[in-house]
Write an enzyme that holds these catalytic residues in place. Structure first.
Site, mmCIF file in Angstrom:
data_model
loop_
_atom_site.group_PDB
_atom_site.id
_atom_site.type_symbol
_atom_site.label_atom_id
_atom_site.label_comp_id
_atom_site.label_asym_id
_atom_site.label_seq_id
_atom_site.Cartn_x
_atom_site.Cartn_y
_atom_site.Cartn_z
ATOM 1 N N LYS A 54 0.950 -1.154 -0.235
ATOM 2 C CA LYS A 54 -0.060 -0.123 -0.044
ATOM 3 C C LYS A 54 0.867 1.315 -0.051
ATOM 4 O O LYS A 54 0.709 2.061 -0.800
ATOM 5 C CB LYS A 54 -1.026 -0.036 1.249
ATOM 6 C CG LYS A 54 -2.244 -1.014 1.172
ATOM 7 C CD LYS A 54 -2.935 -1.112 2.350
ATOM 8 C CE LYS A 54 -3.869 -2.166 2.309
ATOM 9 N NZ LYS A 54 -4.533 -2.573 3.375
ATOM 10 N N GLN A 98 -4.934 -1.237 9.476
ATOM 11 C CA GLN A 98 -4.756 -2.546 9.068
ATOM 12 C C GLN A 98 -5.338 -3.493 9.794
ATOM 13 O O GLN A 98 -4.964 -3.574 11.031
ATOM 14 C CB GLN A 98 -3.391 -2.961 8.931
ATOM 15 C CG GLN A 98 -3.076 -4.243 7.963
ATOM 16 C CD GLN A 98 -3.555 -4.426 6.712
ATOM 17 O OE1 GLN A 98 -3.494 -3.250 5.683
ATOM 18 N NE2 GLN A 98 -4.427 -5.471 6.156
ATOM 19 N N ASP A 121 -11.403 3.192 4.125
ATOM 20 C CA ASP A 121 -11.696 1.907 3.864
ATOM 21 C C ASP A 121 -13.218 1.759 4.008
ATOM 22 O O ASP A 121 -13.789 0.555 3.539
ATOM 23 C CB ASP A 121 -10.829 1.171 5.223
ATOM 24 C CG ASP A 121 -10.003 0.109 4.780
ATOM 25 O OD1 ASP A 121 -9.875 -0.159 3.413
ATOM 26 O OD2 ASP A 121 -9.244 -0.186 5.677
#
Ligand code: NAD
Length: 297
Positions: A54, A98, A121
Site C-alpha cells: 500500500k 490494517q 476503507d
C-alpha cells in the site's frame, strides 16, 4: 464455451495511472500532496506485506504515505490516541488501520474513532449507513473494485439476478448494497443458505466472497454468468512445490467452461483493492481541500 477473463490487474493498473495523474493536478491546485496514513499493529506477516505494498503504491501515485508501525502490545487507548492525532493532521486525507488487530483490541472501537470523512476503507458505521441509505460516502475498496469490473463488463446491471455468497461487513454486505443500488435483484447467500447450488444457478452475476477454496463448482453456474471471485485461498503444497497455489472460491477451470466472464485468482479482484484505496484517498483529499474531484474518478 470458454469464458472471457476479466483482467483486474490491467484494470487496476489503468485506475492507478488515472489516480496518479489526478493526484498531480490535486497537488497543483491544493499546494500539497494528498496523503494516506496506514497504521499497522503487530507483526502479522501477511499484514506487513499488505502495508508495504500500500505504501509503495501510494508513493507511486504521487501521494504522501505515512506509515505507523506499532508493537503487538500497543494498548487500545494508545491506538485510538494515534487515530485521533491523524484525524486532526492536515496532511492526512485518508486513514487505514490494517486488520486484523491483536485480540486485546476492539477493532470496532478503533474504526469508530476514525473521522468518517477520512475513513477511506469505508468501514465506519457512518459510511456503512451512508451506503445502506444510498447517500455519498466511502465504500469498502474490495466490493467497489468488484463493482467497477462488473459495470465495465456488463454496463447497466438493472434487473439482473445477482447472488453474493458471503455476508461479511467488509465484502459481502457492501457488495450486495452496491448491486442493489445498481438495480440488480440481489440475493445474499451464506453458511446457512439451503441448497446453495440452486440459488447460485439463478444468477446472472455471482460474487463469491467466502474463503473456501474452489467451493463454487461449474454445475452451480447458469450458462454465460459473470463470475467475480473475491476469495484468496492457499492450497496445501503439491509434491515438489514449496508453497501451495493460490486459488479463489470458484473452481476456475470448470467455471471457465460455463461462465460468460470470470475473474482469475490471482490477477482479478486482488489488484483492484489497493487501486480503489488510492482512488478513495484522492476523493477524500479533494473534499478535505474544498475541491471537486473529477466525476470519472
Ligand atoms: P469472512 O470470513 O468474514 O466471511 C465469509 C462469509 O462466507 C461469511 O459471511 C459466511 O457466512 C460465508 N460462508 C462461510 N462458509 C460458507 C459456505 N459453506 N457456504 C456459503 N457461505 C459461506 O470473509 P471475508 O473477509 O468476507 O473474505 C472472504 C474471502 O475474500 C476470503 O478468501 C478473503 O481472503 C477474500 N478477500 C479478498 C480480498 C481481495 O482484495 N481480493 C479482500 C477481502 C477479502
Amino acid at each position: 464455451m470458454s469464458a472471457d477473463i476479466i483482467d483486474g490487474k490491467a484494470f487496476a493498473a489503468k485506475l492507478r495511472e488515472r489516480v496518479g495523474a489526478v493526484a498531480a493536478d490535486f497537488q497543483t491546485a491544493a499546494g500539497r500532496k494528498a496523503g494516506l496514513a496506514v497504521v499497522l499493529v503487530g507483526d502479522d506477516p501477511a499484514s506487513q506485506v499488505y502495508v508495504r505494498s500500500k505504501g509503495k503504491a501510494t508513493l507511486a501515485a504521487n501521494m504522501d504515505s505515512f506509515e505507523h508501525r506499532l508493537p503487538d502490545d500497543t494498548s487500545q487507548a494508545a491506538l485510538v490516541a494515534l487515530v485521533e492525532k491523524l484525524n486532526a493532521d492536515e496532511a492526512v486525507d485518508g486513514i487505514l488501520v490494517q486488520l486484523p488487530l491483536p485480540g486485546h483490541i476492539d477493532a470496532q472501537a478503533v474504526i469508530a474513532a476514525i473521522d468518517p470523512d477520512k475513513d477511506v476503507d469505508g468501514f465506519h458505521v457512518i459510511n456503512a449507513g451512508r451506503l445502506a441509505t444510498g447517500s455519498t460516502g466511502f465504500v469498502p475498496c474490495t466490493p467497489l473494485g468488484c463493482m467497477m469490473l462488473l459495470t465495465d463488463r456488463l454496463g447497466d446491471l438493472s434487473g439482473l439476478e445477482a447472488v453474493v455468497i458471503g455476508r461479511s461487513n467488509i465484502v459481502g454486505k457492501p457488495m450486495a448494497q452496491l448491486l442493489l443500488d445498481a438495480n440488480a435483484t440481489v440475493t445474499i447467500a451464506h453458511s446457512r443458505t439451503k441448497d446453495l447450488p440452486a440459488v447460485v444457478r439463478r444468477a446472472d452475476i455471482v460474487v463469491a466472497a467466502v474463503g473456501r477454496a474452489e467451493m463454487v463448482r461449474d454445475d452451480w453456474l447458469k450458462d454465460g454468468a459473470t463470475v467475480i471471485d473475491v476469495g484468496i485461498n492457499r492450497l496445501a503444497p503439491a509434491a515438489g512445490e514449496e508453497k501451495g497455489r493460490l486459488v479463489g472460491d470458484v473452481d476456475f477451470a470448470g467455471a471457465s467452461a460455463r461462465a460468460g466472464a470470470i475473474t482469475p485468482v490471482p490477477g482479478g479482484v486482488g489488484p483492484m483493492t489497493i487501486a480503489v484505496l488510492l482512488r478513495n484517498t484522492l476523493v477524500a483529499a479533494h473534499a478535505h481541500a474544498g475541491l471537486d474531484a473529477p466525476t470519472d474518478l
